[in-house]
Structures are given as C-alpha cells and as structure tokens.
Design an enzyme around this catalytic site. Structure first.
Site, short mmCIF file in Angstrom:
data_model
loop_
_atom_site.label_atom_id
_atom_site.label_comp_id
_atom_site.label_asym_id
_atom_site.label_seq_id
_atom_site.Cartn_x
_atom_site.Cartn_y
_atom_site.Cartn_z
N LYS A 209 -29.95 46.20 -37.64
CA LYS A 209 -29.63 47.33 -38.51
C LYS A 209 -28.18 47.20 -39.02
CE LYS A 209 -29.41 52.37 -38.34
NZ LYS A 209 -29.79 53.57 -37.61
N GLU A 215 -24.93 39.98 -29.72
CA GLU A 215 -25.99 39.08 -29.26
C GLU A 215 -26.75 38.49 -30.45
OE1 GLU A 215 -25.40 42.15 -28.23
OE2 GLU A 215 -25.82 42.40 -26.11
N GLY A 269 -32.76 52.63 -34.49
CA GLY A 269 -33.27 51.33 -34.05
C GLY A 269 -34.55 51.45 -33.25
N ARG A 270 -34.57 52.37 -32.30
CA ARG A 270 -35.75 52.48 -31.42
C ARG A 270 -36.92 53.17 -32.09
NH1 ARG A 270 -31.28 55.17 -29.89
NH2 ARG A 270 -31.33 57.44 -29.71
N GLU A 355 -32.77 55.69 -24.03
CA GLU A 355 -31.67 55.66 -24.99
C GLU A 355 -31.65 56.97 -25.80
OE1 GLU A 355 -31.27 52.76 -28.37
OE2 GLU A 355 -29.64 51.93 -27.17
N HIS A 386 -51.08 45.92 -6.77
CA HIS A 386 -50.90 44.96 -5.69
C HIS A 386 -49.42 44.73 -5.42
CE1 HIS A 386 -55.19 44.09 -5.52
NE2 HIS A 386 -55.13 44.42 -6.81
N LYS A 507 -19.92 47.42 -24.73
CA LYS A 507 -19.75 46.43 -25.81
C LYS A 507 -18.27 46.14 -26.02
CE LYS A 507 -23.64 48.02 -28.66
NZ LYS A 507 -24.01 48.61 -29.94
O1 F6P Z 1 -26.61 48.81 -28.47
C1 F6P Z 1 -27.65 49.68 -28.72
C2 F6P Z 1 -28.21 49.46 -30.08
O2 F6P Z 1 -27.39 50.01 -31.04
C3 F6P Z 1 -29.62 50.02 -30.19
O3 F6P Z 1 -29.63 51.37 -30.44
C4 F6P Z 1 -30.19 49.18 -31.27
O4 F6P Z 1 -31.57 49.26 -31.32
C5 F6P Z 1 -29.65 47.83 -30.88
O5 F6P Z 1 -28.36 48.09 -30.37
C6 F6P Z 1 -29.59 46.80 -31.96
O6 F6P Z 1 -28.77 47.18 -33.02
P1 F6P Z 1 -28.83 46.42 -34.38
O7 F6P Z 1 -30.20 46.53 -34.94
O8 F6P Z 1 -27.79 47.07 -35.25
O9 F6P Z 1 -28.48 44.97 -34.12
#
Ligand code: F6P
Length: 546
Positions: A209, A215, A269-270, A355, A386, A507
C-alpha cells in the site's frame, strides 16, 4: 461527541449481572433446562450458512441484552457511517471503505465528494485484462516465454489475504500456474520461493500500500536483481508489476505506472484482498472466480445492512465475541476450520482481529476499561485434535472455539468428508458436555485413571456450517463475515478498528538497530546494556569491528 462507552450503556449492568449468573451454570445445565429450545433460539440459518451458537455460554436473554447494548452503542449508525464513507478511521482521519471494493457498478459511494465506485471498476477491469493475458499466454516475459510462476511480494495485508485465498481456492486455479508468496525479510523466504523457478517464466507482483515497507522493498529489490541478472533490464517491464497507492514511489522503484494497479488510502491493508492486492489471486483463479469472491463479500455486506440485528450473522458473531472476552473474560479464541484448504485462515484472521481490535484506548484517546481483542489462534481440524485439543478439553484455561465446516467436500474421496465433519460435531459436543467421573466408572475405567480421563466439558464453542463446498463465493462470504464481526466488536469496545499505530515503534527501532549492525565503524551504543551486548556479539559474528 464520542460514542457511549461500553460501561456507560444502559444495558451494561444488566449484562454484568447476567454474566455473573451464567458463570455459575454449566452448559449441560443450560441444555438440561432449555432443551431443544436452545437450537431454535440460538442457531440461525442465513445466506447459505448455519450459525450454531447453542454451545456458547449464552441464553436467549444474553442475545437480547447484547443486541440492546448494540443499539445503545449506535451500531446501526456506525455501520451506516462506514458504508457512507464517513471517516470512521478516526485517528488516521480516513474512511474505511472496503465495502466499496465489491460495490456493484452504478452504485455511488463518495469519498471527499468523489464517487469511488467507477475507480474501483476501472482497476478491476485492468486487473482482469492483465490476469487474462498472463493466463492465456498473451502477456509474455522478457524472453518471449509465457509466465507460469507468480511470486507475490508483500507483507501483512499485502500477503495474508492473497496467500490465504490462493491456498483456499487452489482447486479453482489454472493448472500449471505456480503461486508463491514472499513476505519475511528473512532471506530464506525469498530463496525458498524462487530457488526452483526460472526467471524467464516468472512474474513478480510487488504489493505494498505504502511502497515503503522495509521487508517488501528489500525483497522487491532482490527479486528485481534476480530478474535483471537473468534477463536484462527489460525484464522489469514485462516480468514485474506493482500494486500500491503510491504511484511516485512505484515509479522511483523502476516500475512503469502503466504496470501499476492502484488502490486507495481508504482501503486498510487487512481489508484489501478484494482490491488490486488480490491480483496474484486473480491471476491464479481467473477474473470470473475473483468476481464470485467479491459477490460473496457483497452478499454479506447486504446482509449486514438489511438483516435485523438479532438475525444478522456478523452482528451475532461480534456480540458473542464481546461477551466471551469482556464479560466472561476469556483471553483467547481458537479458530478451527474443518477444511484443509483453510490452513492459512487463522493467520489471516489474526491480523484482521488483532491488528484491528488489539487496542487499549477509545476513540477519544481515553483508556478502555474492559478487555478488547482476544488472542486468536488456530489450525485446521482434525490436525489440531491430535495436538492442542488436549488443552482445549482438559487444560486450566477455557478457550472458546470456533469450528467452521462445509457440508460438501471439494475433493470427494471415500468416507473422508463424513469423517471430517463427524469429528467437527464431536469436538463441539465433547467441549460442551465432556465426560464425567461417574460415566467413566460405569464404563469400568480403573479408579486410579478416572481423574485423568474425565473431561469437565463446559467449554464454549460456535459451529459455522456452510452449505456446499468451499467456493470463491463461500470464501468471500466468510471473509466479509469476519470483517464485519470485527467492526461490530470495535464499535462495542469503542475503539478505532482501522488504525495500527502499535506496529510503528518496532519498525522505527529496527531501523536504528539495522544501521548499528551494519555500520563500518563501531557505533556508539546507547541501548540497555543487554541489547548493547547483543549488538556487539552480532557485529563480531558478522566480522564487523566492535
Ligand atoms: O506494519 C503493519 C502494516 O502496516 C499492515 O497494516 C499492513 O497490512 C502491512 O504493514 C503492509 O503494509 P504495506 O502494504 O504498506 O506494505
């Protein structure tokens, strides 16, 4: 004016008293007293699903009180506000309009005066054209070969939804197309996802987003280099696409905005799997199936708007969740899909629930005075039976369980599906009613084993039985059901379900520590003494001066 806090609702003290009463009654006693009436009063058939709440520690009065509390909390108005594009994400001053992602063409939903529904359909159209071209082989990679592998790079909402749904709907995916997901900044993730892939046949979908998540950008740079090393600079244009809200950052990264699929700041995002974030899913299952997923979501959106609160699936799910967490005090909830394809559903729901509602202040910033989101966890049944079901049946912590099943199998093999569902029903019974010492003695169990073998029961569960097999439409209904359940909980708890400030601190700290770990010169360390020592140890291990 802030909405009324949970403990200021007129129904709150009645709910507290009622919870105290029910805490002293076992599920078996409730069943003995109310008998089959429980099934009529506490189970609901709607939208091709049966929601069975009969094995929760509730009575019809509980639901009546909870529904009254929901009215007092202004739930119908808050639902309307979300659908109307009001800034329900208060701390970020944004609407939360994931429902617009599945709104039919021709609907009007305005954000800051602009109808966003045509924008949604324009992107869906571009996605469908692109997905169709990849699937048919009309869109080829830099070396002219069709793309048979899709590597989705993203994390959090840019990973969990597409991955969960791609695994869930694998039966509907194009044969021969491989979908891979890379999320972790651990290089092993990218390595494992790409080690057996030919870059010439691989499409990299970078999903972020913000297009700034550490990452994702690290993985995206490495994947870009992997493509370019094998195929040359042209590969970026043909073998990579971006999904983002930030066109400038996409361009700066080196992906032509023509190859970008956009979405908007009003999609959390979620809550984004139905947006362009679902591109890799759409490539796997095709635009038509993706449309069915959206239609399933839309069906639950309509249900939320149309059904009376007492007959609305996500409302009941959300209210019972509030009951278990804030009134009965259960700290966790286990989600147990009796469906192997839903293996990643618990992980997906962890983000959605925790979240969204893992919050400690109300909309006005005042601390909440009741527990909010439970810790959500789970695994598909029967596997969990199990392993951790031992704790569910005899452990010292009561864990409300949520069992999800489908009346028909996706892959009919012999007796498998009947056995699977028999186990689901059996677990709900065993959790609720257990097996007492007397019954064991009557069955001839040696006295020294009776205490060990007795199951106390009295452990609440919900069963959600979906008609038919798992389809894109059914998955869409499940996703929206949970999205709206989380909304209902958030309204009751008086919190902002759409922000996630808690993830920022880590972060920021990681950024500083990354500089210290990688600096050429020994950095001046000002952390706590233990962290300083760990940094020095890691620098030494990586051959850096300390
Ligand atoms: O760190 C949390 C977050 O902001 C989530 O809410 C989101 O889904 C994820 O990181 C990824 O964010 P982006 O789509 O901006 O890379």
């Amino acid at each position: 004016m802030r909405p009324r806090a949970l403990d200021e609702l007129p129904s709150w003290s009645a709910l507290r008293t009622h919870a105290d009463e029910l805490r002293g009654r076992t599920l078996r006693a409730l069943w003995d007293e109310e008998g089959p009436r429980r099934a009529a009063a506490l189970a609901l058939d709607a939208r091709g699903m049966r929601l069975d709440l009969t094995k929760q520690r509730i009575t019809p009065r509980t639901l009546a009180l909870l529904v009254a509390a929901a009215r007092e909390a202004g739930l119908p108005q808050r639902v309307a506000a979300m659908f109307d594009g009001e800034e329900v994400n208060v701390s970020e001053r944004r609407p939360a309009l994931h429902v617009a992602l599945r709104a039919p063409r021709g609907t009007r939903i305005a954000v800051r005066g602009r109808n966003v529904v045509p924008d949604v359909h324009e992107v869906l159209g571009r996605m469908a054209a692109f997905a169709g071209a990849v699937r048919s082989g009309a869109h080829v990679g830099a070396s002219g070969r069709p793309l048979r592998n899709v590597v989705n790079i993203g994390i959090g909402g840019s990973h969990l939804g597409p991955e969960m749904a791609t695994i869930a709907l694998a039966a509907y995916a194009k044969e021969g197309l491989r979908s891979r997901f890379v999320s972790n900044v651990d290089g092993s993730d990218l390595w494992a996802a790409t080690r057996d892939l030919d870059p010439a046949e691989t499409l990299v979908v970078v999903v972020s987003k913000t297009f700034s998540t550490l990452e994702t950008m690290e993985n995206a740079r490495a994947a870009r280099a992997w493509l370019v090393d094998a195929l040359g600079e042209d590969a970026v244009a043909s073998n990579a696409v971006a999904v983002s809200t930030d066109e400038r950052r996409v361009r700066d990264f080196g992906i032509d905005p023509q190859r970008m699929f956009g979405f908007w700041d009003w999609v959390g995002g979620r809550y984004s799997v139905g947006s362009a974030v679902g591109l890799s899913l759409m490539i796997a299952i095709g635009p038509e199936r993706f449309g069915e997923l959206l239609a399933g979501m839309r069906e639950i959106d309509e249900h939320l708007r149309e059904a009376p609160l007492e007959r609305c699936l996500p409302v009941l799910l959300g209210l019972v969740s509030v009951w278990n967490r804030s009134l009965l005090g259960h700290p966790t909830v286990a989600v147990l899909p009796y469906c192997a394809e839903l293996a990643r559903l618990p992980a997906y729901l962890q983000q959605l629930e925790m979240e969204s509602n893992g919050k400690r202040v109300m909309l006005d910033g005042a601390p909440v005075r009741w527990p909010t989101a439970p810790v959500l966890w789970g695994e598909p049944g029967t596997n969990g039976q199990h392993s951790f079901h031992q704790l569910l049946h005899q452990g010292t912590e009561v864990v409300p369980a949520e069992l999800i099943g489908f009346s028909e199998p996706l892959h009919p093999i012999g007796r498998h599906h009947d056995l699977l569902l028999a186990n689901m029903l059996a677990q709900a019974q065993a959790l609720a009613f257990g097996r007492g010492a007397e019954e064991l003695r009557t069955a001839g169990v040696p006295e020294d084993q009776v205490a060990h073998r007795a199951c106390p029961g009295d452990r609440p569960s919900t069963t959600l039985l979906v008609d038919g097999p798992l389809t894109p439409h059914a998955l869409g209904r499940l996703i929206a059901l949970w999205e709206h359940r989380v909304l209902v909980e958030g309204v009751m708890w008086g919190i902002d379900s759409f922000d996630q400030w808690g993830v920022e601190l880590g972060k920021e700290l990681a950024g500083g520590l990354a500089d210290e770990l990688t600096a050429t010169e020994p950095p001046e360390l000002t952390h706590d003494a233990a962290t300083n020592e760990l940094v020095r140890r890691l620098r030494r291990a990586r051959g850096r001066a300390v």
